[in-house]
Design a protein around this motif. Sequence first.
Motif, mmCIF file in Angstrom:
data_model
loop_
_atom_site.group_PDB
_atom_site.id
_atom_site.type_symbol
_atom_site.label_atom_id
_atom_site.label_comp_id
_atom_site.label_asym_id
_atom_site.label_seq_id
_atom_site.Cartn_x
_atom_site.Cartn_y
_atom_site.Cartn_z
ATOM 1 N N GLN A 73 -68.572 -16.256 -108.223
ATOM 2 C CA GLN A 73 -67.596 -16.781 -109.169
ATOM 3 C C GLN A 73 -66.527 -17.559 -108.406
ATOM 4 O OE1 GLN A 73 -66.647 -12.978 -111.217
ATOM 5 N NE2 GLN A 73 -67.373 -13.983 -113.082
ATOM 6 N N LEU A 302 -73.162 -14.205 -116.488
ATOM 7 C CA LEU A 302 -71.824 -14.116 -115.907
ATOM 8 C C LEU A 302 -71.255 -15.515 -115.688
ATOM 9 C CD1 LEU A 302 -69.862 -11.897 -114.765
ATOM 10 C CD2 LEU A 302 -70.710 -12.565 -112.508
ATOM 11 N N THR A 304 -69.585 -18.467 -113.995
ATOM 12 C CA THR A 304 -69.442 -18.696 -112.554
ATOM 13 C C THR A 304 -68.164 -19.430 -112.182
ATOM 14 O OG1 THR A 304 -70.751 -20.731 -112.763
ATOM 15 C CG2 THR A 304 -71.931 -18.695 -112.198
ATOM 16 N N LEU A 306 -64.159 -19.623 -113.118
ATOM 17 C CA LEU A 306 -63.093 -18.916 -113.824
ATOM 18 C C LEU A 306 -61.796 -19.719 -113.752
ATOM 19 C CD1 LEU A 306 -63.737 -15.281 -112.551
ATOM 20 C CD2 LEU A 306 -64.615 -16.398 -114.611
ATOM 21 N N THR A 418 -55.968 -8.295 -113.255
ATOM 22 C CA THR A 418 -57.336 -8.746 -113.537
ATOM 23 C C THR A 418 -57.918 -9.526 -112.368
ATOM 24 O OG1 THR A 418 -56.732 -8.892 -115.884
ATOM 25 C CG2 THR A 418 -58.772 -9.943 -115.209
ATOM 26 N N LEU A 422 -61.266 -8.376 -110.365
ATOM 27 C CA LEU A 422 -62.469 -9.181 -110.179
ATOM 28 C C LEU A 422 -62.917 -9.192 -108.725
ATOM 29 C CD1 LEU A 422 -61.676 -12.158 -112.570
ATOM 30 C CD2 LEU A 422 -63.617 -10.585 -112.757
ATOM 31 N N ARG A 481 -67.931 -5.918 -114.105
ATOM 32 C CA ARG A 481 -67.683 -7.314 -113.708
ATOM 33 C C ARG A 481 -67.639 -8.215 -114.934
ATOM 34 N NH1 ARG A 481 -70.953 -11.162 -109.433
ATOM 35 N NH2 ARG A 481 -69.117 -12.161 -108.559
ATOM 36 N N PHE A 482 -68.535 -7.964 -115.894
ATOM 37 C CA PHE A 482 -68.494 -8.718 -117.145
ATOM 38 C C PHE A 482 -67.189 -8.448 -117.896
ATOM 39 C CE2 PHE A 482 -73.168 -9.002 -116.688
ATOM 40 C CZ PHE A 482 -73.364 -10.327 -117.045
ATOM 41 N N ASP A 484 -64.230 -7.378 -116.829
ATOM 42 C CA ASP A 484 -63.033 -7.934 -116.209
ATOM 43 C C ASP A 484 -63.009 -9.459 -116.280
ATOM 44 O OD1 ASP A 484 -61.789 -5.546 -115.572
ATOM 45 O OD2 ASP A 484 -62.847 -5.338 -113.675
ATOM 46 N N THR A 485 -64.173 -10.086 -116.339
ATOM 47 C CA THR A 485 -64.214 -11.532 -116.557
ATOM 48 C C THR A 485 -63.659 -11.872 -117.935
ATOM 49 O OG1 THR A 485 -66.132 -11.808 -115.082
ATOM 50 C CG2 THR A 485 -65.710 -13.553 -116.692
ATOM 51 N N LEU A 488 -59.908 -11.526 -117.989
ATOM 52 C CA LEU A 488 -59.161 -12.639 -117.404
ATOM 53 C C LEU A 488 -58.879 -13.707 -118.448
ATOM 54 C CD1 LEU A 488 -57.924 -14.055 -114.955
ATOM 55 C CD2 LEU A 488 -60.173 -15.040 -114.488
#
Length: 537
Positions: A73, A302, A304, A306, A418, A422, A481-482, A484-485, A488
Amino acid sequence: MNVFIISFQITVNGYCVVRLRFSLLAAPLSFMIIGCAVGPDFVRPTAPSASSYDSEKLPDQIGALGSPNGATQTFVHGRDIPAEWWTLFRSPALNKLLELALANNPDLQAAEAALRAAQENSAAGGGSFYPSLSASYSSSRQQTAAAASGGMAPSSTYSLHNASVGVSFVPDVFGGTRRTVEALDAQRDARKFQMDAAWLAISANVVTAAIHEASLRGQIEAIRAIIADEEKQLEVAKQQFDLGAVDRTAVLAQEATLAQTRTSLPALDRQLAQVRHALSALTGRLPNEAPGASFELASLTLPTELPVSLPSSLVEQRPDIRAAEASLHAASAAIGVATANRLPQITLSADVGTSANTLANLFGAGTGFWSLGAGLAQKIFDAGSLEHRQRAAEAEYDAAAAMYRKTVLTAFQNVADTLRALQSDAVALQASSASERVATDNLNLTREKFKAGAVSYLALLDAQRLQQQSKVALVQAQAQRFADTAALFQALGGGWWNKGRSLPQSAAQPVLGTPEPAVPAFHSKTLSPSQTRARKQ
């Protein structure tokens, strides 16, 4: 021609009350009263001067290569956020679920209704600037007693018809009406941003719930696979017991391990049902109307790239901050309203009409009447009630200012937490993936050694326990991980300002309108209205 103009301003507690202007010409003296709004003029707080969200530098990339959902990411600073940010997870089922939730969620519908009410109240407040016009008509028949004339005339019966038009107007000399309407407008803005906050919260809750469902399904699948392996191992243990290779305790130990593994399924099934019920409620449905689609980690992609908004833009993007600012504005205007209530109240009125004993003569000669009036009222003694109300308004402004600062601090903390989460998620996923591979290899090797009699049954049980824990931990690390993405995107405001239009992902700068003019800094020490008044006293 010489013109002499004399003007001065009357203030109360540092606030403008009224401006007087005299124009002295060759002609008679000209006198003018120019009203000004009492109370402080609201000034928007500026964004904090922070250049970053954390004390440590943010890496440009985070990755978990070599593990499931281990895409790298990249943080893109200053990139705008699309309103439909959840589409970046590339799940048609998730997109459909969000469409249902945003159309049917009762919380969002309540927020929209509250906004409509605030808009109507604001529009109604604008009518206070204009005179009010009313028309009336009355008709009555009555009898006058003889005693009313001292017995000099007999009682009489007659009809009376009245028709009139009245105009009344309250001049906004001291700006109390302007401050009232200003407060209503600020409350309307607060409701608007509260609706945006509800929109963001609902979309984030749906995405998080879908990810949670995918995590639970992954854990259940892992547990069931472990149960299947342990059932096979139990059959092997029983066969070895029948052959005399192991004693009864080995069989009992494997049965206990299998039973313990099975006990974890009911709790996961309960949580899965609760998540499904929550998704139904978020979409405005009853629990028995389950969402049509189910979610698994493999069905999600996910993101990539952010976005990381500039710290100076965060106060514009977070709807909760904008709502707190609007509430602060309303509290500022309320001080002006409380101040105006302590000043003289002026009323102008006019009536014109006609009155007659018969309807046919209602508009005849000699039936008309009219009146003009002006009133001035000033409360002389109220035991300090109005002054205390003004001080209460100033204290409420101080409270609103403190809540605004708290909201800003919380928003920056959300983003910092956040971003750090990540980074930790990527490391945790790499570690969990490596742990799961090692635990699986260790279990396979231990089974071979156990069959050959090289290790004890306790060693095999330990290997099974470690492999079970590592499988579940891997699923949880992927889901985190998903989650917390998604967190964000929520922490950065969720792109509510882009609703109704589609923006390219390559946009370099956030589109947030014209920057506001510079005002006192967020961390500067400014005096509140009550502190200003106390210092002047």
